[in-house]
Design a protein around this motif. Structure first.
Motif, PDB file in Angstrom:
ATOM      1  N   PHE A  22     -30.382  13.845 -14.296  1.00 29.56           N
ATOM      2  CA  PHE A  22     -29.306  14.604 -13.666  1.00 29.56           C
ATOM      3  C   PHE A  22     -28.161  14.781 -14.637  1.00 29.56           C
ATOM      4  CE2 PHE A  22     -26.770  11.011 -11.291  1.00 29.56           C
ATOM      5  CZ  PHE A  22     -26.799  10.210 -12.428  1.00 29.56           C
ATOM      6  N   GLY A  23     -27.334  15.793 -14.370  1.00 28.64           N
ATOM      7  CA  GLY A  23     -26.228  16.088 -15.268  1.00 28.64           C
ATOM      8  C   GLY A  23     -25.191  16.965 -14.593  1.00 28.64           C
ATOM      9  N   LEU A  24     -24.037  17.065 -15.238  1.00 29.74           N
ATOM     10  CA  LEU A  24     -22.971  17.927 -14.728  1.00 29.74           C
ATOM     11  C   LEU A  24     -23.284  19.368 -15.099  1.00 29.74           C
ATOM     12  CD1 LEU A  24     -19.169  17.310 -14.848  1.00 29.74           C
ATOM     13  CD2 LEU A  24     -20.077  19.485 -15.673  1.00 29.74           C
ATOM     14  N   VAL A  25     -23.224  20.260 -14.127  1.00 32.80           N
ATOM     15  CA  VAL A  25     -23.444  21.687 -14.367  1.00 32.80           C
ATOM     16  C   VAL A  25     -22.293  22.477 -13.766  1.00 32.80           C
ATOM     17  CG1 VAL A  25     -25.958  21.512 -14.464  1.00 32.80           C
ATOM     18  CG2 VAL A  25     -24.850  21.931 -12.268  1.00 32.80           C
ATOM     19  N   LEU A  26     -22.005  23.597 -14.388  1.00 29.70           N
ATOM     20  CA  LEU A  26     -20.957  24.476 -13.871  1.00 29.70           C
ATOM     21  C   LEU A  26     -21.211  25.891 -14.361  1.00 29.70           C
ATOM     22  CD1 LEU A  26     -17.662  24.009 -15.908  1.00 29.70           C
ATOM     23  CD2 LEU A  26     -19.853  23.107 -16.638  1.00 29.70           C
ATOM     24  N   SER A  27     -20.535  26.824 -13.752  1.00 34.28           N
ATOM     25  CA  SER A  27     -20.719  28.230 -14.095  1.00 34.28           C
ATOM     26  C   SER A  27     -19.961  28.576 -15.373  1.00 34.28           C
ATOM     27  CB  SER A  27     -20.201  29.109 -12.957  1.00 34.28           C
ATOM     28  OG  SER A  27     -20.133  30.464 -13.359  1.00 34.28           O
ATOM     29  N   PRO A  28     -20.522  29.448 -16.223  1.00 34.29           N
ATOM     30  CA  PRO A  28     -19.774  29.948 -17.386  1.00 34.29           C
ATOM     31  C   PRO A  28     -18.507  30.689 -16.969  1.00 34.29           C
ATOM     32  CG  PRO A  28     -22.118  30.425 -17.606  1.00 34.29           C
ATOM     33  CD  PRO A  28     -21.912  29.934 -16.209  1.00 34.29           C
ATOM     34  N   LEU A  29     -18.457  31.132 -15.689  1.00 32.78           N
ATOM     35  CA  LEU A  29     -17.241  31.777 -15.201  1.00 32.78           C
ATOM     36  C   LEU A  29     -16.076  30.790 -15.136  1.00 32.78           C
ATOM     37  CD1 LEU A  29     -18.819  33.731 -12.187  1.00 32.78           C
ATOM     38  CD2 LEU A  29     -18.221  34.663 -14.436  1.00 32.78           C
ATOM     39  N   ASN A  34     -28.449  31.615 -17.673  1.00 32.57           N
ATOM     40  CA  ASN A  34     -27.012  31.520 -17.947  1.00 32.57           C
ATOM     41  C   ASN A  34     -26.136  31.647 -16.702  1.00 32.57           C
ATOM     42  OD1 ASN A  34     -27.421  31.304 -20.815  1.00 32.57           O
ATOM     43  ND2 ASN A  34     -27.809  33.512 -20.852  1.00 32.57           N
ATOM     44  N   ARG A  35     -26.695  31.254 -15.551  1.00 32.00           N
ATOM     45  CA  ARG A  35     -25.867  31.191 -14.348  1.00 32.00           C
ATOM     46  C   ARG A  35     -25.136  29.853 -14.274  1.00 32.00           C
ATOM     47  NH1 ARG A  35     -30.763  32.647 -12.004  1.00 32.00           N
ATOM     48  NH2 ARG A  35     -30.740  30.798 -10.658  1.00 32.00           N
ATOM     49  N   LEU A  36     -25.683  28.871 -14.969  1.00 29.63           N
ATOM     50  CA  LEU A  36     -25.060  27.558 -15.080  1.00 29.63           C
ATOM     51  C   LEU A  36     -25.218  27.067 -16.512  1.00 29.63           C
ATOM     52  CD1 LEU A  36     -26.429  25.761 -11.868  1.00 29.63           C
ATOM     53  CD2 LEU A  36     -24.072  26.503 -12.218  1.00 29.63           C
ATOM     54  N   TRP A  37     -24.404  26.093 -16.890  1.00 28.23           N
ATOM     55  CA  TRP A  37     -24.636  25.393 -18.152  1.00 28.23           C
ATOM     56  C   TRP A  37     -24.281  23.932 -17.987  1.00 28.23           C
ATOM     57  CZ3 TRP A  37     -21.053  23.869 -22.300  1.00 28.23           C
ATOM     58  CH2 TRP A  37     -19.709  24.000 -21.966  1.00 28.23           C
ATOM     59  N   ALA A  38     -24.868  23.115 -18.836  1.00 28.31           N
ATOM     60  CA  ALA A  38     -24.699  21.664 -18.732  1.00 28.31           C
ATOM     61  C   ALA A  38     -24.017  21.164 -20.009  1.00 28.31           C
ATOM     62  CB  ALA A  38     -26.048  20.980 -18.536  1.00 28.31           C
ATOM     63  N   PRO A  39     -22.698  21.065 -20.014  1.00 24.23           N
ATOM     64  CA  PRO A  39     -21.973  20.737 -21.248  1.00 24.23           C
ATOM     65  C   PRO A  39     -22.262  19.348 -21.803  1.00 24.23           C
ATOM     66  CG  PRO A  39     -20.493  20.710 -19.350  1.00 24.23           C
ATOM     67  CD  PRO A  39     -21.781  21.302 -18.884  1.00 24.23           C
ATOM     68  N   PHE A  40     -22.729  18.419 -20.971  1.00 30.82           N
ATOM     69  CA  PHE A  40     -22.970  17.058 -21.431  1.00 30.82           C
ATOM     70  C   PHE A  40     -24.459  16.698 -21.429  1.00 30.82           C
ATOM     71  CE2 PHE A  40     -18.943  17.317 -19.066  1.00 30.82           C
ATOM     72  CZ  PHE A  40     -18.058  17.134 -20.124  1.00 30.82           C
ATOM     73  N   GLY A  41     -25.323  17.703 -21.224  1.00 38.02           N
ATOM     74  CA  GLY A  41     -26.752  17.442 -21.187  1.00 38.02           C
ATOM     75  C   GLY A  41     -27.166  16.717 -19.915  1.00 38.02           C
ATOM     76  N   PHE A  42     -28.333  16.083 -19.963  1.00 37.73           N
ATOM     77  CA  PHE A  42     -28.879  15.413 -18.780  1.00 37.73           C
ATOM     78  C   PHE A  42     -29.204  13.959 -19.109  1.00 37.73           C
ATOM     79  CE2 PHE A  42     -29.378  19.833 -17.865  1.00 37.73           C
ATOM     80  CZ  PHE A  42     -29.149  19.917 -16.495  1.00 37.73           C
TER      81      PHE A  42
END
Length: 298
Positions: A169-176, A255-263
């Motif tokens: 699991f990991g933190l995900v958020l929108s590029p927006l 590219n609807r989400l990205w995970a800046p810290f990986g998983f």
């Protein structure tokens, strides 16, 4: 005079793999017939060779040809397997009208399985395919299910539990919300709105503790009833969330989400399991292999 007793009756799965390899001509064809991996067939053959103390095959071109010992073993066991195949056919039933019932957590169904349902249908042929949303994580499997997908520590239930992938699991958020070009997401991601499913209220704290990532506290927290609603909110730019990797694989690729810290890998495992009190569905292995392809990480 010393005498070493060979125990073949305790090696029936290995004998089956051996017999199929001789009859089919090579390990790959035998694996296809038995609906297992080539590695599994090779492992069975090596176990049988260790039991007999002799090589059973030689490799010629793309064929596995039996050695004299292998040919002798094949001739002495082929009749028994032919009778077993006859018995199998006589007890087989027409599955074309019996549905394959696949139970899985609702978010897994919506995000992973149903979008790829055509892959499952391809391996079960004309059988009807039914889905059941089941968020049960532990306990017995409903006898009406052909297969149940779960995520927890893999149980020790030979032949009825099939590993798909490790849990991550990991933190995900929108590029927006935050650009993937951001050089320091941890420092930039401040005063954010944290999205959390109500059935996993501590998922954020668990990820921080297990991944070792340091973040400023969230300014606000928004709770959703279901994980799939959380992920929709994250894609819409409402805030970051903590998500299991398989549930966001497509969103990451598109590219609807990205995970800046990986998983971060957890202790749990995605696996399929069959009811213990009923016969194993003939399509259980094939469907499990398809699901493995959906859940495996690149």
């Amino acid at each position: 005079m010393s005498f070493r007793k060979v125990k073949l009756l305790g090696r029936l799965p290995s004998l089956r793999a051996f017999e199929a390899t001789v009859r089919c001509g090579n390990i790959a064809a035998a694996a296809d017939e038995l609906c297992v991996t080539e590695g599994a067939v090779s492992k069975h053959i090596k176990a049988l060779e260790a039991e007999l103390g002799a090589k059973l095959f030689t490799r010629v071109s793309r064929r596995n040809l039996p050695t004299p010992v292998g040919e002798k073993l094949f001739q002495e066991t082929r009749g028994a397997f032919a009778l077993l195949r006859q018995a199998e056919q006589s007890f087989s039933h027409d599955l074309s009208s019996k549905p394959f019932v696949l139970a899985a957590p609702s978010t897994s169904l919506l995000r992973v399985i149903i979008p790829n349902a055509h892959l499952i249908q391809a391996v079960i042929g004309d059988r009807p395919l039914q889905f059941v949303a089941d968020d049960t994580h532990r306990g017995t499997v409903d006898a009406s299910y052909s297969l149940s997908l779960r995520v927890e520590e893999l149980p020790d239930v030979p032949n009825t539990a099939f590993k798909l992938a490790d849990e991550e699991f990991g933190l995900v958020l929108s590029p927006l919300l935050l650009s993937p070009d951001c050089p320091n997401p941890a420092a930039t991601l401040t005063n954010y709105n944290c999205l959390i499913p109500k059935d996993r209220p501590h998922i954020w704290e668990s990820w921080v503790a297990e991944s070792g990532t340091t973040l400023a506290p969230a300014a606000n927290t928004t709770y959703f009833d279901e994980m799939y609603l959380v992920l929709q909110g994250a894609e819409a730019g409402l805030g970051p969330t903590i998500a299991p990797r398989p549930l966001v694989t497509e969103a990451l690729k598109n590219n609807r989400l990205w995970a800046p810290f990986g998983f971060h890998k957890r202790k749990g495992t995605y696996f399929t399991i069959a009811p213990l009190e009923t016969d194993l569905d003939p399509d259980f292995q094939r469907v499990s292999e398809v699901l493995k392809g959906m859940y495996e990480q690149d």
